[in-house]
Write a protein that holds these residues in place. Structure first.
Motif, PDB file in Angstrom:
ATOM      1  N   ALA A 163       0.834  -1.205   0.000  1.00 26.62           N
ATOM      2  CA  ALA A 163       0.000   0.000   0.000  1.00 26.62           C
ATOM      3  C   ALA A 163       0.869   1.257   0.000  1.00 26.62           C
ATOM      4  O   ALA A 163       0.592   2.225  -0.721  1.00 26.62           O
ATOM      5  N   PHE A 164       1.933   1.244   0.785  1.00 27.26           N
ATOM      6  CA  PHE A 164       2.820   2.412   0.883  1.00 27.26           C
ATOM      7  C   PHE A 164       3.550   2.651  -0.438  1.00 27.26           C
ATOM      8  O   PHE A 164       3.594   3.782  -0.943  1.00 27.26           O
ATOM      9  N   LEU A 165       4.132   1.590  -0.992  1.00 29.38           N
ATOM     10  CA  LEU A 165       4.855   1.744  -2.256  1.00 29.38           C
ATOM     11  C   LEU A 165       3.907   2.098  -3.394  1.00 29.38           C
ATOM     12  O   LEU A 165       4.261   2.881  -4.286  1.00 29.38           O
ATOM     13  N   PHE A 166       2.697   1.539  -3.360  1.00 30.71           N
ATOM     14  CA  PHE A 166       1.724   1.857  -4.407  1.00 30.71           C
ATOM     15  C   PHE A 166       1.278   3.318  -4.312  1.00 30.71           C
ATOM     16  O   PHE A 166       1.024   3.958  -5.330  1.00 30.71           O
ATOM     17  N   SER A 167       1.206   3.840  -3.088  1.00 26.92           N
ATOM     18  CA  SER A 167       0.860   5.258  -2.918  1.00 26.92           C
ATOM     19  C   SER A 167       1.967   6.162  -3.448  1.00 26.92           C
ATOM     20  O   SER A 167       1.741   7.352  -3.682  1.00 26.92           O
ATOM     21  N   ASN A 168       3.171   5.581  -3.614  1.00 26.60           N
ATOM     22  CA  ASN A 168       4.308   6.327  -4.171  1.00 26.60           C
ATOM     23  C   ASN A 168       4.766   5.687  -5.482  1.00 26.60           C
ATOM     24  O   ASN A 168       5.960   5.665  -5.785  1.00 26.60           O
ATOM     25  N   SER A 171       7.911   6.252  -7.940  1.00 34.87           N
ATOM     26  CA  SER A 171       8.754   7.239  -7.259  1.00 34.87           C
ATOM     27  C   SER A 171       9.828   6.526  -6.444  1.00 34.87           C
ATOM     28  O   SER A 171       9.561   5.482  -5.837  1.00 34.87           O
ATOM     29  N   HIS A 172      11.026   7.084  -6.418  1.00 37.82           N
ATOM     30  CA  HIS A 172      12.108   6.524  -5.606  1.00 37.82           C
ATOM     31  C   HIS A 172      11.893   6.936  -4.146  1.00 37.82           C
ATOM     32  O   HIS A 172      11.902   8.124  -3.833  1.00 37.82           O
ATOM     33  N   VAL A 173      11.702   5.945  -3.296  1.00 41.13           N
ATOM     34  CA  VAL A 173      11.442   6.207  -1.883  1.00 41.13           C
ATOM     35  C   VAL A 173      12.660   5.769  -1.067  1.00 41.13           C
ATOM     36  O   VAL A 173      13.018   4.587  -1.077  1.00 41.13           O
ATOM     37  N   PRO A 174      13.326   6.688  -0.365  1.00 35.78           N
ATOM     38  CA  PRO A 174      14.487   6.308   0.449  1.00 35.78           C
ATOM     39  C   PRO A 174      14.135   5.219   1.457  1.00 35.78           C
ATOM     40  O   PRO A 174      13.038   5.224   2.019  1.00 35.78           O
ATOM     41  N   ARG A 175      15.070   4.324   1.665  1.00 33.47           N
ATOM     42  CA  ARG A 175      14.840   3.209   2.597  1.00 33.47           C
ATOM     43  C   ARG A 175      14.444   3.714   3.974  1.00 33.47           C
ATOM     44  O   ARG A 175      13.514   3.174   4.595  1.00 33.47           O
ATOM     45  N   ASP A 176      15.109   4.752   4.475  1.00 34.70           N
ATOM     46  CA  ASP A 176      14.798   5.259   5.812  1.00 34.70           C
ATOM     47  C   ASP A 176      13.401   5.873   5.871  1.00 34.70           C
ATOM     48  O   ASP A 176      12.772   5.886   6.927  1.00 34.70           O
ATOM     49  N   THR A 177      12.908   6.378   4.749  1.00 36.42           N
ATOM     50  CA  THR A 177      11.535   6.887   4.704  1.00 36.42           C
ATOM     51  C   THR A 177      10.545   5.743   4.903  1.00 36.42           C
ATOM     52  O   THR A 177       9.543   5.883   5.611  1.00 36.42           O
ATOM     53  N   VAL A 178      10.847   4.612   4.275  1.00 37.87           N
ATOM     54  CA  VAL A 178       9.994   3.423   4.455  1.00 37.87           C
ATOM     55  C   VAL A 178      10.039   2.961   5.905  1.00 37.87           C
ATOM     56  O   VAL A 178       9.006   2.647   6.503  1.00 37.87           O
ATOM     57  N   LEU A 179      11.240   2.934   6.471  1.00 37.77           N
ATOM     58  CA  LEU A 179      11.388   2.502   7.871  1.00 37.77           C
ATOM     59  C   LEU A 179      10.635   3.423   8.813  1.00 37.77           C
ATOM     60  O   LEU A 179       9.952   2.967   9.734  1.00 37.77           O
ATOM     61  N   ILE A 215       9.701  -4.435  -8.058  1.00 37.55           N
ATOM     62  CA  ILE A 215      10.266  -3.668  -6.949  1.00 37.55           C
ATOM     63  C   ILE A 215      11.779  -3.674  -7.096  1.00 37.55           C
ATOM     64  O   ILE A 215      12.415  -4.721  -7.058  1.00 37.55           O
ATOM     65  N   GLN A 216      12.344  -2.497  -7.272  1.00 38.35           N
ATOM     66  CA  GLN A 216      13.787  -2.376  -7.429  1.00 38.35           C
ATOM     67  C   GLN A 216      14.371  -1.577  -6.266  1.00 38.35           C
ATOM     68  O   GLN A 216      13.689  -0.748  -5.658  1.00 38.35           O
ATOM     69  N   TYR A 217      15.642  -1.843  -5.973  1.00 35.16           N
ATOM     70  CA  TYR A 217      16.361  -1.098  -4.941  1.00 35.16           C
ATOM     71  C   TYR A 217      17.650  -0.584  -5.539  1.00 35.16           C
ATOM     72  O   TYR A 217      18.448  -1.352  -6.085  1.00 35.16           O
ATOM     73  N   ALA A 218      17.848   0.730  -5.491  1.00 39.50           N
ATOM     74  CA  ALA A 218      19.069   1.321  -6.028  1.00 39.50           C
ATOM     75  C   ALA A 218      19.327   2.654  -5.347  1.00 39.50           C
ATOM     76  O   ALA A 218      18.389   3.411  -5.063  1.00 39.50           O
ATOM     77  N   ASN A 219      20.589   2.921  -5.077  1.00 39.95           N
ATOM     78  CA  ASN A 219      21.010   4.191  -4.471  1.00 39.95           C
ATOM     79  C   ASN A 219      20.251   4.499  -3.180  1.00 39.95           C
ATOM     80  O   ASN A 219      19.870   5.642  -2.914  1.00 39.95           O
ATOM     81  N   GLY A 220      20.015   3.444  -2.397  1.00 47.78           N
ATOM     82  CA  GLY A 220      19.357   3.629  -1.108  1.00 47.78           C
ATOM     83  C   GLY A 220      17.859   3.860  -1.186  1.00 47.78           C
ATOM     84  O   GLY A 220      17.246   4.238  -0.189  1.00 47.78           O
ATOM     85  N   CYS A 221      17.258   3.607  -2.366  1.00 47.37           N
ATOM     86  CA  CYS A 221      15.819   3.865  -2.548  1.00 47.37           C
ATOM     87  C   CYS A 221      15.108   2.645  -3.125  1.00 47.37           C
ATOM     88  O   CYS A 221      15.679   1.878  -3.903  1.00 47.37           O
ATOM     89  N   TYR A 222      13.837   2.510  -2.756  1.00 46.67           N
ATOM     90  CA  TYR A 222      12.963   1.512  -3.358  1.00 46.67           C
ATOM     91  C   TYR A 222      12.050   2.195  -4.370  1.00 46.67           C
ATOM     92  O   TYR A 222      11.674   3.362  -4.201  1.00 46.67           O
ATOM     93  N   ILE A 223      11.690   1.461  -5.416  1.00 52.91           N
ATOM     94  CA  ILE A 223      10.725   1.970  -6.375  1.00 52.91           C
ATOM     95  C   ILE A 223       9.836   0.821  -6.840  1.00 52.91           C
ATOM     96  O   ILE A 223      10.326  -0.271  -7.153  1.00 52.91           O
ATOM     97  N   ALA A 233      -8.281   5.227  -7.573  1.00 53.34           N
ATOM     98  CA  ALA A 233      -7.552   6.464  -7.280  1.00 53.34           C
ATOM     99  C   ALA A 233      -6.791   6.968  -8.503  1.00 53.34           C
ATOM    100  O   ALA A 233      -6.773   8.172  -8.792  1.00 53.34           O
ATOM    101  N   HIS A 234      -6.175   6.047  -9.245  1.00 55.15           N
ATOM    102  CA  HIS A 234      -5.450   6.442 -10.446  1.00 55.15           C
ATOM    103  C   HIS A 234      -6.418   6.903 -11.530  1.00 55.15           C
ATOM    104  O   HIS A 234      -6.111   7.832 -12.291  1.00 55.15           O
ATOM    105  N   ASN A 235      -7.580   6.258 -11.613  1.00 53.37           N
ATOM    106  CA  ASN A 235      -8.596   6.697 -12.572  1.00 53.37           C
ATOM    107  C   ASN A 235      -9.015   8.136 -12.291  1.00 53.37           C
ATOM    108  O   ASN A 235      -9.215   8.927 -13.214  1.00 53.37           O
ATOM    109  N   LEU A 236      -9.153   8.482 -11.007  1.00 53.19           N
ATOM    110  CA  LEU A 236      -9.530   9.843 -10.631  1.00 53.19           C
ATOM    111  C   LEU A 236      -8.457  10.845 -11.059  1.00 53.19           C
ATOM    112  O   LEU A 236      -8.767  11.891 -11.637  1.00 53.19           O
ATOM    113  N   GLU A 237      -7.208  10.519 -10.770  1.00 52.16           N
ATOM    114  CA  GLU A 237      -6.120  11.432 -11.130  1.00 52.16           C
ATOM    115  C   GLU A 237      -6.026  11.619 -12.647  1.00 52.16           C
ATOM    116  O   GLU A 237      -5.845  12.738 -13.141  1.00 52.16           O
TER     117      GLU A 237
END
Length: 373
Positions: A163-168, A171-179, A215-223, A233-237
């Motif tokens: 749910a969190f990754l899908f909401s982003n 987008s590259h999300v830093p690992r510490d942001t996920v934590l 799901i990929q991990y690179a440069n300290g980020c997940y995407i 939600a995507h249909n609305l946007e």
């Protein structure tokens, strides 16, 4: 597949174990990086078993190199040490085997490889169909369906991570942001282990559905990168973005979205991180309602206009603007009794929930009509 270990005896032992599985073919073995660099690019293989502790380039570095050659190669790490588990999962490895490897444990890995290769082989006919495989409902909760069947999540955190990754998405999300979002109350080292375990579970779940390496991990980020899915939600946007570009709202798509609306964005979930995204998406939905109010007003569609005005007030129960619009609608229809009724309900809600009264303009509108009822 290829196998690599700098210890010849260990390499022979691994080859022997792998040959016990008839479905597996070891096309080449390597004991050093030089030979791999010379012959590897010309070989056709889908899986690599790599020892981690090797001189020169270790197994983790070699795995990154192989992924550069072909991002779809499956990596299985083999080592006598547990310390590399977290780094191994960050490279998006298929599995992590600790020496000495039992036949039963190796069989589990081989079965996973066969299952993923089978899905990969049969994925093209599915992709040709233009029907989305995943259906993701974000309004009202978070429900994920595959071929109209609810997905089974291995753990509660696996669902939340998706749910969190899908909401982003994308987008590259830093690992510490996920934590911080999912494991804020957990010791940092333990949180990292739990994160990488959960990522592994999620990758496996998505892979078995045909979504491999999304799901990929690179440069300290997940995407998370997904295709072939349908999401309210995507249909609305997309609907609102299209309206901004063309200046015209697709009414049929808007009405379909309204009809299937289940409530506020991820409303039933107690995820601390969802508030900001929910506020944004709920604002987007309010914009859509506003556009529909304008449309139905312009074409004098009284029935649909009332429905949208009621939904607007339901979506924004403390909005003076929403109640004013609904009251004026009833006044235009010479239905002052309904205008008074919805005002009284609105006033009671404000007092009970927020201990405040309606705005002066709302009260004046009520005072102007109440004496005539």
């Amino acid at each position: 597949m290829i196998v690599m270990d700098d210890e010849p005896l260990a390499l022979v032992n691994m080859e022997k174990k792998l040959k016990e599985f008839n479905s597996i073919e070891v096309i080449k073995s390597f004991t050093n990086v030089k030979d791999l660099l010379a012959e590897g690019p010309s070989l056709d293989f889908q899986v690599a078993f790599l020892d981690i502790e090797m001189p020169g380039m270790n197994g983790l570095e070699i795995a990154k190199l192989l992924k550069e050659w072909n991002k779809n190669i499956y990596i299985v790490f083999v080592t006598a040490y547990r310390d590399y588990a977290v780094q191994a999962f960050e490279i998006n490895s298929l599995d992590y085997l600790l020496k000495p490897i039992s036949k039963a444990r190796l069989e589990t890995t081989i079965n996973r490889i066969q299952e993923l290769l089978h899905l990969e082989k049969n994925s093209t006919p599915i992709r040709i169909q233009h029907k989305p495989i995943l259906k993701i409902q974000c309004f009202g909760g978070f429900v994920v369906l595959h071929d109209d069947k609810a997905i089974h999540w291995r753990t509660v955190k696996t669902k939340e991570l998706f749910a969190f990754l899908f909401s982003n998405l994308n987008s590259h999300v830093p690992r510490d942001t996920v934590l911080d979002a999912l494991w804020a109350e957990t010791d940092y080292k333990k949180a990292r282990v739990q994160l990488h375990t959960t990522v592994s579970y999620l990758r496996t779940t998505l892979s078995t559905l045909g979504y491999v390496d999304v799901i990929q991990y690179a440069n300290g980020c997940y995407i998370l990168q997904l295709e072939d899915f349908q999401c309210d939600a995507h249909n609305l946007e997309h609907l609102l973005n299209s309206k901004m570009e063309t200046g015209k709202l697709d009414i049929k798509k808007a009405e379909a979205l309204i009809q299937n609306y289940q409530g506020e964005y991820m409303a039933t979930l107690d995820y601390p991180w969802v508030t900001s995204k929910a506020n944004f998406m709920n604002t987007q939905f309010t914009l859509l309602l506003h556009d529909l109010v304008e449309h139905y007003t312009a074409i004098h569609d009284v029935k649909n206009l009332e429905h949208i005005l009621l939904l607007t007030l339901e979506h924004n129960p403390y909005s003076d603007k929403a109640i004013q619009q609904l009251m004026k609608h009833y006044i235009d229809l010479d239905n002052r009794a309904s205008a008074v009724k919805v005002y009284n309900t609105f006033r009671s809600t404000l007092v009970a929930d927020l201990d405040i009264l309606p705005e002066h303009e709302t009260t004046e509108l009520f005072n102007a009509i109440s004496v005539e009822v």
